[in-house]
Design an enzyme around this catalytic site. Sequence first.
Site, PDB file in Angstrom:
ATOM      1  N   LYS A  76      65.882  69.820 130.274  1.00  0.00           N
ATOM      2  CA  LYS A  76      67.344  69.483 130.571  1.00  0.00           C
ATOM      3  C   LYS A  76      67.701  68.394 129.850  1.00  0.00           C
ATOM      4  O   LYS A  76      67.462  67.322 129.591  1.00  0.00           O
ATOM      5  CB  LYS A  76      67.550  68.995 131.953  1.00  0.00           C
ATOM      6  CG  LYS A  76      68.765  68.570 132.581  1.00  0.00           C
ATOM      7  CD  LYS A  76      68.597  68.176 133.874  1.00  0.00           C
ATOM      8  CE  LYS A  76      70.235  67.773 134.134  1.00  0.00           C
ATOM      9  NZ  LYS A  76      71.036  66.724 133.282  1.00  0.00           N
ATOM     10  N   SER A 122      64.599  65.578 131.594  1.00  0.00           N
ATOM     11  CA  SER A 122      65.930  64.412 131.148  1.00  0.00           C
ATOM     12  C   SER A 122      65.306  62.926 130.498  1.00  0.00           C
ATOM     13  O   SER A 122      64.817  63.108 129.408  1.00  0.00           O
ATOM     14  CB  SER A 122      66.502  64.060 132.413  1.00  0.00           C
ATOM     15  OG  SER A 122      67.914  64.011 132.292  1.00  0.00           O
ATOM     16  N   ASP A 126      58.319  61.807 117.928  1.00  0.00           N
ATOM     17  CA  ASP A 126      59.087  61.685 116.677  1.00  0.00           C
ATOM     18  C   ASP A 126      58.869  60.563 115.795  1.00  0.00           C
ATOM     19  O   ASP A 126      58.884  60.525 114.464  1.00  0.00           O
ATOM     20  CB  ASP A 126      60.635  61.741 116.775  1.00  0.00           C
ATOM     21  CG  ASP A 126      61.206  62.940 117.282  1.00  0.00           C
ATOM     22  OD1 ASP A 126      60.540  63.987 117.281  1.00  0.00           O
ATOM     23  OD2 ASP A 126      62.268  62.986 117.973  1.00  0.00           O
TER      24      ASP A 126
END
Length: 735
Positions: free
Chosen positions: A494, A469, A480
């Site tokens: 999740k 999460s 990224d």
Amino acid sequence: MRKAFLNTAAFLALTTGLGSTTANAAAIEYSKSQQETASELIEQLEQRHYAKLKYDDELSSAHLDNYLENLDGGKMFFTASDIAGFESFRTQMDDDLPKGKLDAGFTIFNRFHEQLIQRLETLVETLPEMVDAMDFSIDERYELDIDKMAWAADEAELDERWRLQIKNQVLNLRLADKPQDEVAETLVKRYQNQLGRVNQYNAQDAFQIYANALTELYDPHTNYFSPRRSENFNINMRLSLEGIGAVLSPEDEYTRVARIVPAGPADKQGELKPSDRIVAVGQDEDGPFEDVIGWRLDEVVELIRGPKGSTVRLQVLPSKGGNDAERKTIKIVRNKVKLEEQSAQKRVLELPKGNGETIRVGVIDIPTFYIDFEAMRRGDENYKSTTRDVKQLIAELEEENVEGVIVDLRRNGGGSLQEANDLTGLFIEYGPTVQIRHSSRRVWRDGKRLRSTYYDGPLVVLINRLSASASEIFAGAIQDYNRGLIVGDRSYGKGTVQTMVPLTEGQLKITESKFYRISGDSTQHRGVVPDISFPSLYDPEEIGESALDNALDWDQINPVRHRRYSNVDSLVPQLTEIFETRSKTNPEFLYLQDQLAVAEENRAITSVSLNESVRREERKQREERSVKIENRRRAALGKEPIASLDDLDEEDGDGEDGEEGNSETSEELADGAADSPTVDVVANNAEIEEVPEEVVSAEEIASEDVLLSEAGSILVDALVLQERAYALTTAKQED
């Protein structure tokens, strides 16, 4: 596929834990408020759930199958004729439930209740002579893979299944050195206790199972909470209960350790591991053990909870031992889990660079994404949060002249979404960190909105299968932005957000949104894939979103324009090659791979022998193999060999990096926190004590935590490669 370990229906539907008052009692009937709740439930699911599923004939059919699975997943109560009798409900439930008609669910439940009572009464009456008649010298096998079993043709086939199950239970007790004259007594008491607990079940229990058999089809994190379950959930949200610091879940007739709370009593004691099965609980130093096999989960939790400073003793079947594990007794002193004990911590590693030089690398361990919302709301300038603590730790590490930082997110199951965004902001100048898409398909972005200073040194983020999460949001953003290297195991996967919705009776936790990375990739199901992968300590078929039934799919949305901070990804092929070469001669890594190979072989076992001599020989061979693996590791480290597993020094533990002793993933706070009954939860108001600096050499850390050591070595490798590239570029420019 396994059910979600936080599955509400499974929590009640242990195959030996449901029923009414007596075998001749009137059938349990649903109430007017449950009729209204059923109508509200369907409306909320169809209108608000992210998946946008309509409760039609197809979903009704799946609802029936899932309901039967949750009631009798072991196929030990219903016969094929029972199942055939339920077929009339298959495409009728979607017509009935929206109108508040619950006949199908309660008819099936009452039939199951009847079968359950009859079976338990028969067992209590006949067990002693059954045990006396058992022959453990003949070659019979007990099937473990129940997914491949069909419904029993008749009562005679059910009787045979129960005979083999009881025989396996008796053999397990014999292998655990239970005196023969106490075996039958132990099992009779076990089933008498289960029979007695049947009297506690009511319409709320039946309705919760029936409702969750449907909600689970939308996704594994959407659950209906009965009023009783809602109360327990709310207590866990707002209080600091005293206990051992563990999250428990049901698994067949066992109570399984789903998660160890970081810095809690069980974590500090170190012996209790995720996936261990608790089979008995004893109070104080010498209180008698109470067999809890087949108990309701909440009842086991109540036994384990207790006042601060008191002692609880657990008998467990270790997860690594498979279905024939030898019982282990673990003694834990109960206490509270305090926020300061879950705060981010730092230490410094000194790692070899080559040519006799060493590099100082800072490690920041973040067990959860925490924030004291109450203190923040009342204007306390010193309120605690992950980001505030990590910012201070980074400043301290820079003063200590570290040349790079490792952020350790292993076992971090999530927490505050705000903190995941703010923490990312400590490592980038500005920009988005996460995209959130609502069930309405509206997308909004969150992140660092203002330019400000940030830590721009070398960065490695260490994750594993239990990083979930909020951890995945942070790790995905760092990847990224090309801001650092992600190493370890693929994360949990999740990527969903839940909301609590009040109903006439109880409440619904419903998945309304999904997380997406700024690259446009979902974190759901697939998780964050590391740049450099370590051997996984966890079976992806058992742990992770992909192991849960009906988990939402991975998908993509449009990416967000963002800066790329470095070309660190161009180093990944070289770094991977260096890592793989080094790991081939690392005794700790080789030991880890040996252990994982054994675990994989154990998972492949689908049946066990009921011949006692065969079982004892198999256990002996497993122990001999474990000793051989341990001694191979000890020889490489220059340690004395052991003669048996009992000779292992306490400092060696299980020989792994300690991760098995930590937590399985929890729901993040934005999702409503963990929705399994917990033995205790985290306090929300506490001051952190200053942690003294700890400098650890590479040799010390290698035996303690080979994966952290390797993460540090990879950071050093990256520094060396970058220095060489810079030197080469400079030389060419001078030419």
